[in-house]
Scaffold this motif. Structure first.
Motif, PDB file in Angstrom:
ATOM      1  N   ASN A  29     -81.579 -52.817 -34.885  1.00 36.31           N
ATOM      2  CA  ASN A  29     -80.955 -54.120 -35.107  1.00 36.31           C
ATOM      3  C   ASN A  29     -81.629 -55.001 -36.150  1.00 36.31           C
ATOM      4  OD1 ASN A  29     -79.192 -53.575 -32.829  1.00 36.31           O
ATOM      5  ND2 ASN A  29     -80.974 -53.986 -31.547  1.00 36.31           N
ATOM      6  N   GLY A  30     -82.767 -54.581 -36.671  1.00 33.77           N
ATOM      7  CA  GLY A  30     -83.519 -55.428 -37.598  1.00 33.77           C
ATOM      8  C   GLY A  30     -84.367 -56.443 -36.840  1.00 33.77           C
ATOM      9  N   LEU A  31     -85.193 -57.169 -37.585  1.00 36.69           N
ATOM     10  CA  LEU A  31     -86.039 -58.202 -36.984  1.00 36.69           C
ATOM     11  C   LEU A  31     -85.202 -59.444 -36.705  1.00 36.69           C
ATOM     12  CD1 LEU A  31     -89.281 -57.933 -39.130  1.00 36.69           C
ATOM     13  CD2 LEU A  31     -89.180 -57.812 -36.644  1.00 36.69           C
ATOM     14  N   PRO A  32     -85.146 -59.894 -35.456  1.00 37.28           N
ATOM     15  CA  PRO A  32     -84.349 -61.086 -35.161  1.00 37.28           C
ATOM     16  C   PRO A  32     -85.110 -62.375 -35.487  1.00 37.28           C
ATOM     17  CG  PRO A  32     -85.259 -60.193 -33.132  1.00 37.28           C
ATOM     18  CD  PRO A  32     -85.666 -59.261 -34.250  1.00 37.28           C
ATOM     19  N   GLY A  33     -84.391 -63.382 -35.941  1.00 33.52           N
ATOM     20  CA  GLY A  33     -84.969 -64.715 -36.156  1.00 33.52           C
ATOM     21  C   GLY A  33     -86.223 -64.691 -36.991  1.00 33.52           C
ATOM     22  N   GLU A  34     -87.244 -65.364 -36.498  1.00 33.46           N
ATOM     23  CA  GLU A  34     -88.524 -65.480 -37.207  1.00 33.46           C
ATOM     24  C   GLU A  34     -89.546 -64.428 -36.780  1.00 33.46           C
ATOM     25  OE1 GLU A  34     -89.206 -67.709 -39.746  1.00 33.46           O
ATOM     26  OE2 GLU A  34     -87.041 -68.030 -39.590  1.00 33.46           O
ATOM     27  N   HIS A  35     -89.132 -63.458 -35.966  1.00 33.76           N
ATOM     28  CA  HIS A  35     -90.074 -62.437 -35.501  1.00 33.76           C
ATOM     29  C   HIS A  35     -90.649 -61.664 -36.684  1.00 33.76           C
ATOM     30  CE1 HIS A  35     -89.433 -62.696 -31.154  1.00 33.76           C
ATOM     31  NE2 HIS A  35     -88.177 -63.007 -31.461  1.00 33.76           N
ATOM     32  N   HIS A  36     -91.913 -61.367 -36.601  1.00 34.02           N
ATOM     33  CA  HIS A  36     -92.606 -60.495 -37.553  1.00 34.02           C
ATOM     34  C   HIS A  36     -93.871 -59.996 -36.871  1.00 34.02           C
ATOM     35  CE1 HIS A  36     -94.179 -64.557 -38.246  1.00 34.02           C
ATOM     36  NE2 HIS A  36     -95.279 -64.010 -38.742  1.00 34.02           N
ATOM     37  N   PHE A  37     -94.434 -58.925 -37.409  1.00 30.70           N
ATOM     38  CA  PHE A  37     -95.544 -58.261 -36.736  1.00 30.70           C
ATOM     39  C   PHE A  37     -96.739 -58.099 -37.659  1.00 30.70           C
ATOM     40  CE2 PHE A  37     -91.685 -55.869 -35.093  1.00 30.70           C
ATOM     41  CZ  PHE A  37     -91.465 -56.755 -34.047  1.00 30.70           C
ATOM     42  N   PHE A  38     -97.917 -58.354 -37.107  1.00 33.73           N
ATOM     43  CA  PHE A  38     -99.179 -57.957 -37.712  1.00 33.73           C
ATOM     44  C   PHE A  38     -99.660 -56.777 -36.877  1.00 33.73           C
ATOM     45  CE2 PHE A  38     -99.532 -62.649 -38.642  1.00 33.73           C
ATOM     46  CZ  PHE A  38     -99.321 -62.539 -40.007  1.00 33.73           C
ATOM     47  N   ILE A  39     -99.815 -55.619 -37.498  1.00 31.12           N
ATOM     48  CA  ILE A  39    -100.237 -54.420 -36.784  1.00 31.12           C
ATOM     49  C   ILE A  39    -101.533 -53.923 -37.419  1.00 31.12           C
ATOM     50  CG2 ILE A  39     -99.619 -52.068 -36.106  1.00 31.12           C
ATOM     51  CD1 ILE A  39     -96.637 -52.943 -36.537  1.00 31.12           C
ATOM     52  N   THR A  40    -102.599 -53.943 -36.634  1.00 30.24           N
ATOM     53  CA  THR A  40    -103.888 -53.430 -37.094  1.00 30.24           C
ATOM     54  C   THR A  40    -104.076 -52.052 -36.483  1.00 30.24           C
ATOM     55  OG1 THR A  40    -104.800 -55.657 -37.195  1.00 30.24           O
ATOM     56  CG2 THR A  40    -106.383 -53.841 -37.159  1.00 30.24           C
ATOM     57  N   PHE A  41    -104.477 -51.099 -37.324  1.00 26.15           N
ATOM     58  CA  PHE A  41    -104.649 -49.733 -36.842  1.00 26.15           C
ATOM     59  C   PHE A  41    -105.865 -49.085 -37.465  1.00 26.15           C
ATOM     60  CE2 PHE A  41    -102.032 -49.496 -40.584  1.00 26.15           C
ATOM     61  CZ  PHE A  41    -102.432 -48.349 -41.247  1.00 26.15           C
ATOM     62  N   ASP A  42    -106.323 -48.025 -36.817  1.00 25.94           N
ATOM     63  CA  ASP A  42    -107.487 -47.250 -37.237  1.00 25.94           C
ATOM     64  C   ASP A  42    -107.055 -46.276 -38.325  1.00 25.94           C
ATOM     65  OD1 ASP A  42    -109.671 -45.556 -37.501  1.00 25.94           O
ATOM     66  OD2 ASP A  42    -109.699 -44.949 -35.398  1.00 25.94           O
ATOM     67  N   THR A  43    -107.496 -46.534 -39.550  1.00 27.84           N
ATOM     68  CA  THR A  43    -107.098 -45.663 -40.666  1.00 27.84           C
ATOM     69  C   THR A  43    -107.785 -44.301 -40.618  1.00 27.84           C
ATOM     70  OG1 THR A  43    -108.794 -46.652 -42.094  1.00 27.84           O
ATOM     71  CG2 THR A  43    -106.570 -47.587 -42.219  1.00 27.84           C
ATOM     72  N   ALA A  44    -108.850 -44.179 -39.821  1.00 31.08           N
ATOM     73  CA  ALA A  44    -109.557 -42.899 -39.704  1.00 31.08           C
ATOM     74  C   ALA A  44    -108.985 -42.028 -38.584  1.00 31.08           C
ATOM     75  CB  ALA A  44    -111.044 -43.152 -39.462  1.00 31.08           C
ATOM     76  N   HIS A  45    -108.003 -42.530 -37.846  1.00 28.11           N
ATOM     77  CA  HIS A  45    -107.380 -41.731 -36.779  1.00 28.11           C
ATOM     78  C   HIS A  45    -106.826 -40.447 -37.408  1.00 28.11           C
ATOM     79  CE1 HIS A  45    -104.416 -40.462 -33.802  1.00 28.11           C
ATOM     80  NE2 HIS A  45    -105.039 -41.237 -32.919  1.00 28.11           N
ATOM     81  N   PRO A  46    -107.037 -39.297 -36.784  1.00 28.59           N
ATOM     82  CA  PRO A  46    -106.645 -38.029 -37.418  1.00 28.59           C
ATOM     83  C   PRO A  46    -105.145 -37.884 -37.679  1.00 28.59           C
ATOM     84  CG  PRO A  46    -107.401 -37.671 -35.152  1.00 28.59           C
ATOM     85  CD  PRO A  46    -107.688 -39.090 -35.482  1.00 28.59           C
ATOM     86  N   ASP A  47    -104.299 -38.606 -36.963  1.00 28.84           N
ATOM     87  CA  ASP A  47    -102.856 -38.460 -37.159  1.00 28.84           C
ATOM     88  C   ASP A  47    -102.231 -39.538 -38.043  1.00 28.84           C
ATOM     89  OD1 ASP A  47    -102.806 -36.135 -35.602  1.00 28.84           O
ATOM     90  OD2 ASP A  47    -102.640 -37.318 -33.755  1.00 28.84           O
ATOM     91  N   VAL A  48    -103.032 -40.518 -38.492  1.00 26.54           N
ATOM     92  CA  VAL A  48    -102.526 -41.544 -39.408  1.00 26.54           C
ATOM     93  C   VAL A  48    -102.232 -40.897 -40.756  1.00 26.54           C
ATOM     94  CG1 VAL A  48    -103.233 -43.554 -40.784  1.00 26.54           C
ATOM     95  CG2 VAL A  48    -103.604 -43.554 -38.317  1.00 26.54           C
ATOM     96  N   GLU A  49    -101.100 -41.252 -41.333  1.00 29.32           N
ATOM     97  CA  GLU A  49    -100.745 -40.753 -42.666  1.00 29.32           C
ATOM     98  C   GLU A  49    -100.471 -41.944 -43.566  1.00 29.32           C
ATOM     99  OE1 GLU A  49     -97.493 -37.981 -42.331  1.00 29.32           O
ATOM    100  OE2 GLU A  49     -98.495 -36.878 -40.722  1.00 29.32           O
TER     101      GLU A  49
END
Length: 163
Positions: A29-49
């Motif tokens: 459905n897309g991002l509703p209204g003013e919703h938005h996300f900050f997502i912090t993740f481990d770049t060294a995780h073996p499955d991150v691409e």
């Protein structure tokens, strides 16, 4: 014999399921209204691409913003992929849920943080869950640059978004 109920792992599974459900809704459905996300993740995780230049620039962790422009969002049971714009250079990222350290939607003061600590008696990482409200943040300014123009990353604490 079981040593007890592993509430940490149960909570992490539930929180990652919540992230999956939110992203699945955004995919449909897309991002509703003013919703938005900050997502912090481990770049060294073996499955991150991620692109090599991004992993070189962010060798430990990286925070991405899903707000005004994103494309190719594909949500699976293990993680999600999304194309984001890095200085007018779209890059496809794959982020497994296990690699996520924080998930914040400042528009509604919602945030999840995944923490680990050493168990003294077991010597293994044991997760602990923290659900902390966040304060709405100012919209980030997106500058134009190419990978060759990239400078060292500025570290921003998510604590600055909390009351």
């Amino acid at each position: 014999m079981s040593r007890g109920i592993d509430y940490g792992n149960l909570m992490h599974r539930a929180m990652r399921g919540l992230i999956q459900e939110v992203l699945t809704s955004v995919q449909a459905n897309g991002l509703p209204g003013e919703h938005h996300f900050f997502i912090t993740f481990d770049t060294a995780h073996p499955d991150v691409e991620i692109a090599d230049w991004l992993s070189d620039r962010y060798p430990g962790e990286m925070t991405v913003v899903m707000q005004h422009w994103y494309d190719n969002l594909d949500v699976t049971d293990e993680g999600f992929s999304v194309s984001l714009n890095f200085g007018d250079a779209p890059e496809l990222l794959y982020i497994p849920y296990d690699a996520i350290k924080t998930f914040v939607d400042p528009s509604v003061e919602f945030g999840l943080r995944f923490e680990t600590h050493e168990e003294e008696d077991e010597g293994e990482d044991a997760p602990t869950a923290a659900i902390k409200p966040t304060e709405p943040a100012a919209r980030p300014k997106l500058g134009k640059s190419s990978p060759a123009d990239k400078k060292d990353a500025d570290v921003v604490s998510l604590d600055s978004f909390r009351k």
